[in-house]
Scaffold this active site. Structure first.
Site: not given
Ligand code: 5GP
Length: 186
Positions: A172, A174
């Site tokens: 993903h 951001h």
């Molecule tokens: P990472 O930490 O892997 O780079 O980013 C994962 C992102 O997914 C985090 O910013 C977190 O807030 C988001 N996230 C996790 N669970 C959910 C969810 O159920 N719904 C949404 N909209 N975002 C989520």
């Protein structure tokens, strides 16, 4: 000359100097702080304590997530793609879904994901065959920035692996904006 400086002006200068000295107080990382002590700490030191605790939680969560990274298990994003759990969708096409992050780190914080993970649990797993979808994700990030009115300044971040605090193993991007972004990012 000092006699010609109005009294309130001297006071104001004194206050400014004192305030600067106050905020440079530092807390040693090894120092144990009781909640009573915490109440008397300057606010910046308190913020540092809470920040340290929050970032430790993120790192622990990232390490736990990394343990299952290669299992191929579905993630929360599969449920979002299947619309089994709600999300606030900003953009969608055949290959890409973009929705608002549940824990936004900026006024605009949108996640852009491939609908079909195809082994892309993280950017570090990318192969030549992923070139097309990687380009589509970046282009979708630009469309999101345009739709959100942040084309003048936005940031695209990919956290890869536990050292970068990746917590969901479905690639993903951001897309962050709507405030002044700082550098270095930390
Ligand atoms: P990472 O930490 O892997 O780079 O980013 C994962 C992102 O997914 C985090 O910013 C977190 O807030 C988001 N996230 C996790 N669970 C959910 C969810 O159920 N719904 C949404 N909209 N975002 C989520």
């Amino acid at each position: 000359m000092a006699a010609s400086i109005p009294h309130f002006s001297l006071l104001r200068n004194y206050a400014a100097t004192t305030a600067r000295a106050f905020v440079t107080v530092k807390v040693k990382p090894s120092y144990t702080i009781s909640s009573t002590t915490l109440l008397h700490l300057p606010s910046r030191s308190r913020r540092l304590q809470f920040y340290a605790s929050a970032s430790n939680n993120e790192e622990a969560a990232a390490r736990a997530a990394a343990a299952n990274a290669d299992s191929g298990a579905p993630t929360i994003f599969d449920k979002i793609i299947a619309k089994e759990i709600p999300s606030s969708i900003v953009y969608e096409d055949e290959k890409v879904l973009a929705f608002r992050d549940i824990d936004p780190q900026a006024p605009v914080h949108v996640l852009v994901i491939p609908k079909f993970r195809d082994g892309l649990t993280q950017l570090g797993k990318a192969e030549a065959r992923h070139g097309e979808i990687l380009g589509q994700l970046l282009y979708a990030a630009k469309i999101v920035a345009e739709k959100e009115g942040i084309l003048d300044g936005f940031r695209v971040v990919i956290n890869n692996g536990s050292d970068a605090c990746q917590s969901v193993y479905h690639l993903h991007l951001h897309v962050l904006g709507g405030r002044q972004m700082k550098w270095p990012p930390g």
